[in-house]
Design a protein around this motif. Structure first.
Motif, PDB file in Angstrom:
ATOM      1  N   ASP A 235       0.868  -1.177  -0.137  1.00  0.00           N
ATOM      2  CA  ASP A 235      -0.255   0.100   0.054  1.00  0.00           C
ATOM      3  C   ASP A 235       0.929   1.444   0.009  1.00  0.00           C
ATOM      4  O   ASP A 235       2.104   1.071   0.285  1.00  0.00           O
ATOM      5  CB  ASP A 235      -0.974   0.106   1.193  1.00  0.00           C
ATOM      6  N   ARG A 237       0.637   3.886   1.820  1.00  0.00           N
ATOM      7  CA  ARG A 237       1.292   4.409   3.141  1.00  0.00           C
ATOM      8  C   ARG A 237       2.704   3.760   3.368  1.00  0.00           C
ATOM      9  O   ARG A 237       3.610   4.683   3.750  1.00  0.00           O
ATOM     10  CB  ARG A 237       0.192   3.910   4.243  1.00  0.00           C
ATOM     11  N   HIS A 238       2.633   2.629   3.228  1.00  0.00           N
ATOM     12  CA  HIS A 238       4.051   2.013   3.748  1.00  0.00           C
ATOM     13  C   HIS A 238       5.250   2.476   2.807  1.00  0.00           C
ATOM     14  O   HIS A 238       6.234   2.603   2.959  1.00  0.00           O
ATOM     15  CB  HIS A 238       3.981   0.420   3.417  1.00  0.00           C
ATOM     16  N   ASP A 260       3.380   4.792  -8.491  1.00  0.00           N
ATOM     17  CA  ASP A 260       2.335   4.051  -8.230  1.00  0.00           C
ATOM     18  C   ASP A 260       1.577   2.844  -8.949  1.00  0.00           C
ATOM     19  O   ASP A 260       2.139   2.956 -10.142  1.00  0.00           O
ATOM     20  CB  ASP A 260       1.118   4.772  -7.704  1.00  0.00           C
ATOM     21  N   ALA A 280       1.313  -2.092  -4.673  1.00  0.00           N
ATOM     22  CA  ALA A 280       0.337  -0.803  -4.948  1.00  0.00           C
ATOM     23  C   ALA A 280       1.257   0.414  -5.374  1.00  0.00           C
ATOM     24  O   ALA A 280       0.918   1.349  -5.968  1.00  0.00           O
ATOM     25  CB  ALA A 280      -0.210  -0.468  -3.722  1.00  0.00           C
ATOM     26  N   LEU A 360      -2.666   9.356  -1.347  1.00  0.00           N
ATOM     27  CA  LEU A 360      -4.127   9.261  -0.857  1.00  0.00           C
ATOM     28  C   LEU A 360      -5.071  10.284  -1.064  1.00  0.00           C
ATOM     29  O   LEU A 360      -6.184   9.978  -1.710  1.00  0.00           O
ATOM     30  CB  LEU A 360      -4.138   8.664   0.550  1.00  0.00           C
ATOM     31  N   GLN A 363      -5.793  10.271  -4.969  1.00  0.00           N
ATOM     32  CA  GLN A 363      -6.762   9.033  -5.146  1.00  0.00           C
ATOM     33  C   GLN A 363      -8.278   9.509  -4.958  1.00  0.00           C
ATOM     34  O   GLN A 363      -9.143   9.214  -5.951  1.00  0.00           O
ATOM     35  CB  GLN A 363      -6.489   7.652  -4.191  1.00  0.00           C
TER      36      GLN A 363
END
Lengths: 491, 491
Positions: A235, A237-238, A260, A280, A360, A363
Motif C-alpha cells: 500500500d 502508506r508503507h 504507483d 500498490a 491518498l 486518489q
C-alpha cells in the motif's frame, strides 16, 4: 498594441539590429520566427517581433543596449526544452537565441571545474569531463538537448539531485550581461563570497535579472559503481513511510523514486522493465560510490526497506539490469502518452513525510474530478510529478483536469510544499505563485527584479505574478467555488 | 549629528519604545549600553542610543514599526561573537538584542530538521538533536557562544564546512520581520522554491535585509567514527599541491587544514599536540562515516598524501589522539597571542591550486613589511587565516601590519579569490569590498538592499561600501603608493 504600432516597432528594431548582425543571424519573417513561438510548454505560443542569433559577446552587448534604448523586451532562449514557458516569446519583443554560444572553454581536472558557454548542452559537459573520470551531476531528463544556460535559468534538477544537488549547488560562477548591456559576474570559484551573494539569486531567475553567457560548474568524480534496489509495497502508506525511513536512517541515495500502480502498469506495458504489477507502489533506490560503499549502503537500505514493510526486494546484479530497472522510470511520460490522448504533468513538492498523504489525497481527487492520475515522484526530495490523464478535445475534461491540477498544487502548498520543484514558473504557474506567496512576498520579488532591471526589459511577464493578476485569480477562484483550502490563497 | 540632536532623538526613541517593553528590556543609560558597544571586532566601537531586549515577536514587530516611523537605524545582535563588526552599534540607532529568543521549538528526527529561535546557540541545536544521533553540521570556532541568528547573518563556516557546507547549505527556512515590521518568510522545507530564491540572499546579508527570528535547519547523522591524518611536508609547495591532489582524487575530507612552521612552532609550545616541528607545513586531514568508509578513505588519502611528497604520516589511533591532533589547530589563535602583543587575523580565500603560491607570497611580504606571519588555513576550501603579528603600541608596526593585511587581501583577489571566506564584511572589510567588486557590482548590491529596505534602516553602513567610499579609498591607495596589483582595484 495595434498591429500597425507593432509593425512600426518591428521596423525600428530591425533597422537598429541589422547593422549589428550578419543577415542570417536576424530573423523576422513569419516563416522564420514560427519555430521559436514556444518552448517545451507547447500549449502557450507567441511569435516574437524578431529572433537574434548572435555569435559574439560584443553582439549580445550591442543587442541588449539597442533593445534597452528602444524599450523592447528581450527573452533569452537556449534549447527551448523548458516545461513552464520560461522562453515563450514576447509578442512585442526580441527572442535572443544563444544556441551559438556552444563552446567548452576549459576543463580543469585538478580544481574539478569546467567553464563553458551558455549554449553548451548539459550532457556535453559530462562528455568533455569523461576523460578525467569526472562528470556534471545535475541530469534533467532533457539532458541530451537542454543547455547549461537554460539549466541556470530554471535551476534544473534531475533524478540524482537528491544526492548531488540542483543546478544551484553545482554552479560556481555565472558571467553575462544585464538589461543595460553591462558585463556582470556572479559568484567565484570560492565557497563563499563577501557581500550579498547574488549567484543563488541568478540561478533560477528565469532570465529576468541578466543574460547568462558563461557558466563555471563543479565537476564530480564518476562513481566506480552504481546499483539499484527495486522494492514493492502493498500500500502507498508503507511506500511513503519507507522513503522517510531511508532518509531518517542517514542514507542519501543517489536516486530515490516512487511510482504507483497505475504508473507501473502503464510503463510495464510499454518497456517491460520487470516491475511488480501486484504492488500498490514501487520504489527505486540507487546507491553509487566505491564497491565497498555501495555494498554497505545497499545492505543498510535493504534492511530499512524491509523494516518499512517492503513485500519484495530485488537488487540489480549488473549494469544491464540496473538500466532495465530505470528504463520504466525514464519512460513514464511517453508511457502515459500511450494510454491517454493528453496528460498534464505537475511539478509540486511536499515534505517527504507527507508522500503517502498526498497519494491518498490524489486518489480521492480522481473520484472527485472523474479523471485518472498516474504518479511518478522524485520521492527522496518530495518532488511530485503526478500525470493527470484527460482528453483535451472534451472541454469538460479539460476543465476538470485544470481543477484537478490546481487542487494538487494547492494541497501541496497546504502540506508545507511548493508549486514547482524543478520545472520553473514561466507562464504556466503564474497563478500558482499567487497561492504559494502572499502579495507582499510577490511584491518583494518584483522589487528585487526592479533592482536589476528597472525598466522591466528582461523576460517581462514571467515567473512572478503582478499583484493585479493575483487579485483577479483570487476573485476567479472564489466565483468558481474552487478554493479547496479556505486558508489559502493568502492574497 | 550634534549632541543635542542626538539626545533629542534618543528621548523620542525612548518615549516611543517605553510603552512597548518592560523596564529592564530597554537600556539607554551609558553604563547599561557600554557592554554592547562592540562585537568580536573590538577595535571598532560605538554606543547605540538604546538597546532593546524584546521577548516576543509582537514586541519585535512593534519596535521595528516604531524605528521605521522615526527613521532610527536598527542593528540586530545575537551573541556578539562576530569578527567583522557586523553587530557594531549605530551611534544614532537602536541595538536590537535577540538573546531572549532562545527556545528550540521542534526537532523532527524523521525529516531531520530542527526549528529554533534565532538566539539559540549553535551548539545547543546539536545538543538537542543528540538523542536522535543527529547534529547541526556548521561549526564555527565560537559555536559554544554564537547564535544561529548570527550564523545566518554571517553565513558562518567552520572546520567541517568543506564536507558539510556553510550555514547557507544547512538552512531550509528563515522567518522574521522586514524593515517595516512586516512578517517575512524565506525558503521552505522543499529542496527548491519557485520564483526568485531569496533565502540564499538573506543568509550572509549581515542584518541588512530583514531581522531573523526563527530558523529551520537541516540535521545530519553523527558519523559513527572519525579519524585524522597528520601529514608532514618538507616545503610548502608540496603541502599546497597535496591539498589539491586530495580533492582532485575525488575525496572530500571531513576537514582539511594546513599550518606552516611558524604556526606549528607557536602552538606546539602551547598545547603539545605532537606536531612535527621539522616540517615546513603540516596537513590535518579528517575522514568520518561508517568504520568501513573511514578505513577506505584513510587508505586512499594516505596514498595520495604520500604520492604528493609527505615526509611523515600519522593516523590517529583513537578518539583521544584525534582530539590531540586537533588541539593545536583549535588553539592557533590563543597560541599566536602568546608570542605577539597583537595579531591581525585575515579571512580571504583563494583557489586551492594557489595555496603554495600564496604561502610563498606571504613569506616575501614578511620581508617587505618587516613583520612575522603565522599561517593556518582551511586548506580544503582555500580559506586562509594568516595571522600577522605586530605591536599595536608601535604606530609604525601598526601601519605596516595594515599594509601587510591589505596586500594579502589584494593578492587573494588577484589569484581569483575573495576578501572574506566566513567572517563577513561588517565594518572591517568595507574597503576590501572596493577591491573585490567593481563600482557597478557594489551598486547592484545596494540596489538589492534598497529593494528590501528602501529607507536604509537595517544595519546601515555595513557590508556594502558606498561608491563615494570606494572612490576615496582608491585615491588613498594611489597617494600611499600602496597598490600592489596595478590591475586592481577596479573602481
Amino acid at each position: 498594441m495595434q498591429v500597425e504600432d507593432l509593425s512600426a516597432r518591428q521596423a525600428a528594431l530591425i533597422a537598429r539590429l541589422s547593422p549589428l548582425l550578419p543577415g542570417p543571424a536576424l530573423l523576422w519573417r513569419k516563416e522564420d520566427t514560427i519555430p521559436y513561438e514556444c518552448d517545451g510548454l507547447t500549449a502557450y505560443r507567441a511569435r516574437p517581433m524578431a529572433v537574434a542569433l548572435p555569435e559574439t559577446e560584443a553582439q549580445v552587448q550591442a543587442i541588449l543596449r539597442a533593445c534597452h534604448a528602444l524599450g523592447v523586451p528581450v527573452v533569452a532562449r537556449g534549447a527551448g526544452t523548458g516545461l513552464s514557458g520560461g522562453a515563450m516569446p514576447h509578442t512585442a519583443g526580441l527572442t535572443l537565441s544563444l544556441a551559438r554560444f556552444n563552446r567548452i572553454l576549459e576543463v580543469d581536472p585538478v580544481a574539478r571545474t569546467a567553464r563553458v558557454q551558455c549554449g553548451v548542452r548539459n550532457i556535453a559537459i559530462s562528455e568533455a569531463a569523461a576523460p578525467y573520470g569526472l562528470y556534471y551531476a545535475p541530469d534533467p531528463s532533457s539532458q541530451i538537448a537542454c543547455t547549461i544556460g537554460g539549466n541556470v535559468a530554471e535551476n534544473s534538477g534531475g533524478v540524482h539531485c537528491l544526492k548531488y544537488g540542483l543546478t544551484l549547488h553545482n554552479v560556481l560562477c555565472v558571467r553575462g550581461y544585464d538589461a543595460h548591456g553591462e558585463a556582470v559576474t556572479f559568484g567565484s570559484e570560492a565557497l563563499d563570497a563577501p557581500g550579498l551573494d547574488l549567484l543563488p539569486l541568478i540561478v533560477g531567475s528565469e532570465g529576468m535579472l541578466a543574460v547568462t553567457l558563461e557558466v563555471t560548474v563543479r565537476l564530480v568524480p564518476r562513481p566506480q559503481l552504481a546499483r539499484c534496489i527495486m522494492a514493492s509495497f502493498g500500500d502507498v502508506r508503507h511506500a511513503g513511510d519507507a522513503v522517510a525511513a531511508v532518509i531518517a536512517a542517514g542514507i542519501i541515495p543517489a536516486g530515490l523514486e516512487m511510482m504507483d500502480r497505475p504508473m507501473t502498469a502503464a510503463v510495464e506495458d510499454f518497456v517491460h522493465a520487470g516491475y511488480d504489477l501486484d504492488a500498490a507502489a514501487i520504489l527505486l533506490c540507487e546507491s553509487d560510490g566505491t564497491p565497498e560503499e555501495v555494498a554497505e549502503e545497499i545492505e543498510r537500505m535493504t534492511a530499512v526497506l524491509r523494516g518499512a514493510g517492503a513485500t519484495a526486494i530485488a537488487v540489480s546484479r549488473d549494469e544491464a539490469e540496473r538500466l532495465r530497472f530505470w528504463s520504466g522510470r525514464k519512460n513514464a511520460f511517453p508511457a502515459s502518452g500511450r494510454i491517454s490522448p493528453d496528460y498534464m504533468c505537475l511539478d509540486s513538492t511536499i515534505p517527504r513525510r507527507r508522500l503517502a498523504d498526498m497519494l491518498l489525497a490524489i486518489q480521492e481527487m480522481e473520484g472527485k474530478y472523474g479523471l485518472r492520475c498516474c504518479n511518478v515522484f522524485h520521492a527522496g526530495d518530495g518532488n511530485l510529478h503526478p500525470l493527470v490523464l484527460f482528453d483535451a478535445n472534451d472541454p469538460d475534461e479539460l476543465e476538470r483536469a485544470e481543477h484537478f491540477g490546481a487542487d494538487i498544487l494547492e494541497t501541496s502548498v497546504a502540506m508545507g510544499g511548493t508549486v514547482s520543484g524543478e520545472h520553473g514558473v514561466g507562464v504556466e504557474k503564474l497563478n500558482s505563485m499567487c497561492v504559494q506567496f502572499s502579495a507582499q512576498e510577490n511584491a518583494q520579488m518584483l522589487a528585487v527584479k526592479a533592482a536589476f532591471d528597472p525598466a522591466g526589459n528582461l523576460n517581462p511577464g514571467k515567473a512572478i505574478p503582478t499583484l493585479a493578476r493575483c487579485a483577479e485569480y483570487g476573485r476567479m477562484l472564489v466565483r468558481a467555488g474552487a478554493l479547496p483550502h479556505p486558508e489559502l490563497p493568502r492574497f
